[in-house]
Motif scaffolding. Structure first.
Motif, short mmCIF file in Angstrom:
data_model
loop_
_atom_site.label_atom_id
_atom_site.label_comp_id
_atom_site.label_asym_id
_atom_site.label_seq_id
_atom_site.Cartn_x
_atom_site.Cartn_y
_atom_site.Cartn_z
N PHE A 167 -41.34 39.47 90.44
CA PHE A 167 -41.21 38.11 89.94
C PHE A 167 -41.69 38.05 88.50
O PHE A 167 -42.68 38.66 88.13
N VAL A 168 -40.95 37.29 87.70
CA VAL A 168 -41.40 36.90 86.37
C VAL A 168 -41.60 35.40 86.41
O VAL A 168 -40.67 34.65 86.70
N SER B 124 -46.06 43.48 95.87
CA SER B 124 -45.15 42.68 95.06
C SER B 124 -45.75 42.50 93.67
O SER B 124 -46.97 42.46 93.50
N VAL B 125 -44.89 42.42 92.68
CA VAL B 125 -45.31 42.32 91.28
C VAL B 125 -45.01 40.93 90.76
O VAL B 125 -43.89 40.41 90.94
N VAL B 126 -46.00 40.31 90.13
CA VAL B 126 -45.82 39.03 89.45
C VAL B 126 -46.22 39.22 87.99
O VAL B 126 -47.38 39.53 87.70
N VAL B 127 -45.24 39.07 87.10
CA VAL B 127 -45.53 39.12 85.66
C VAL B 127 -45.65 37.69 85.18
O VAL B 127 -44.67 36.94 85.14
N VAL C 289 -50.59 41.65 96.07
CA VAL C 289 -49.80 41.03 95.01
C VAL C 289 -50.40 41.46 93.68
O VAL C 289 -51.55 41.16 93.38
N LEU C 290 -49.62 42.18 92.88
CA LEU C 290 -50.09 42.71 91.60
C LEU C 290 -49.68 41.76 90.48
O LEU C 290 -48.50 41.59 90.20
N VAL C 291 -50.67 41.11 89.87
CA VAL C 291 -50.40 40.12 88.84
C VAL C 291 -50.72 40.71 87.47
O VAL C 291 -51.84 41.17 87.21
#
Length: 411
Positions: free
Chosen positions: A299-300, A330-333, A363-365
């Protein structure tokens, strides 16, 4: 499966991992933070028409497997104690459907049973479906792949005796599937030598049940993790698959929409599926899940001000509470916009605290500051740089960088 057919799986997982060169059996080694065997069990549980997954484990590993099943919420998995050899372990797994050898709930005899390796996590539903249908029609079926090396035989003095014509032979892979009665009766009849030294289930079906297996050409990613280096390959394959989907969530203000559009245009040539949505479309976990269909792990989230990460907070809260992405990190940029008229140093400590808390839920922010100059050409250049950073974060999925403030472009 379109027709009503009870299908179950047996996963022999009692190996000691001698070829790994370490003390931990390969099926329990972590791949992207989760035991390899959990990845394989998950691949089976994603298939709705599979009723039960029987995992056959060494007696000394039962407690560890119970922990893994509980930790990752595997719902259709039953454990059975294995034997001293592969074939004896598979036989124990088959008997659990008839003789109540399961360490958990009672099992119902399937019409077709799939036998697969616990260390082959990349099996897809279409392959399982092909194998199952072929077994239903022929009594037995197995995946095969072309030989990549020529097979030779040596004589007693260590010299070449003969070689096989590679085009006429295939490498036997997994999964394999059988009518349950075909393979179970074959195991009942086979010799102790077969149980102690054999490796090929298709051979037992042919030798003792007189069933010639249908051979199905399988995809190249049916290989199994055998050596330590294979763990890194497995992780790379998973990361590559995860990088195929991206969701850009924008604030409804004009500047955020503009950056969202530019990022979409820049990233769509690098990522297979890029979806851009307004944050107003995903106010609840149910709405977000409906939009993503459970396929997106990247996600961006575009915020408006440098220090404002309200949209990121909403998204991470949804991901943590709903379990939308329970399988992989999950990746959140978290994207913040830096305008020329802004002055002074903004306080971004909040994003670090958010990232630390979100990581507990896998969740990796990451935080990305994009310079927003008045010059349109420079803005597009900044966005291209931001896209490169986003791609690197998605592909690497490095937990060490969570909470870090990255900067793209010039003012």
């Amino acid at each position: 499966m379109a027709e009503v057919l009870r299908v179950s799986v047996v996963l022999p997982a009692g190996g000691t991992g001698e070829r790994m060169g370490g003390g931990t059996p390969k099926q329990y080694c972590p791949v992207l933070g989760r035991a390899l065997i959990s990845r394989t069990m998950e691949a089976m549980e994603r298939v709705s028409w599979i009723s039960d997954v029987v995992v056959v484990v060494a007696p000394e590993s039962v407690d560890l497997m119970k922990f893994i099943v509980h930790q990752y919420g595997h719902r259709r998995v039953s454990l059975v104690e294995g034997g001293p050899t592969r074939h004896r372990s598979i036989f124990n797994g088959l008997r659990a459907f008839l003789e109540d050898h399961s360490l958990g709930r009672a099992l119902q005899k399937p019409e077709v049973v799939i036998i697969h390796d616990a260390v082959r996590p990349f099996v897809e539903e279409d392959v399982l479906q092909q194998i199952t249908r072929a077994a239903k029609e022929n009594g037995a079926a197995g995946a095969v792949r072309p030989l990549v090396s020529t097979v030779i035989a040596s004589s007693s003095d260590g010299c070449l005796d003969h070689s096989l014509e590679r085009s006429k032979h295939r490498a036997s892979e997994m999964p394999q599937a059988f009518l349950f009665d075909v393979i179970y009766n074959a195991y009942l009849q086979c010799t102790d030598y077969d149980l102690d030294f054999g490796t090929e289930c298709l051979h037992l079906a042919l030798e003792y049940s007189k069933v010639r297996a249908k051979l199905v050409e399988g995809p190249p990613d049916l290989w199994k993790v055998t050596y330590k280096r294979d763990l890194y390959t497995a992780e790379s394959i998973i990361k590559e698959r995860l990088a195929k989907h991206l969701c850009i969530i924008t604030h409804n203000k004009e500047d955020a929409i503009q950056i969202g559009f530019l990022l979409h245009e820049s990233l769509k040539s690098q990522i297979k599926n890029v979806k851009a949505i307004s944050s107003s479309m995903c106010k609840t976990a149910h709405e977000l899940q409906g939009i993503l269909l459970g396929q997106c792990y990247n996600f961006v989230c575009i915020n408006v001000k440098e220090s404002d990460f309200e949209e990121t907070q909403k998204l991470t809260s949804l991901l943590q509470s709903s379990g939308i992405c329970p399988s992989y990190p999950s990746v959140v940029v978290s994207v913040h916009l830096d305008f020329p008229e802004q002055s002074g140093t903004q306080d971004l400590s909040g994003i670090r605290d958010l990232a630390k808390e979100a990581q507990k839920a896998d969740v990796l922010v990451y935080s990305l500051l994009i310079r927003f100059p008045k010059d349109e050409v420079q803005l597009q250049e900044n966005v291209r740089e931001a896209s490169s950073i986003i791609m690197a974060l998605i592909k690497d999925r490095n937990p060490v960088l969570t909470g870090q403030i990255l900067v793209a472009g010039k003012k």
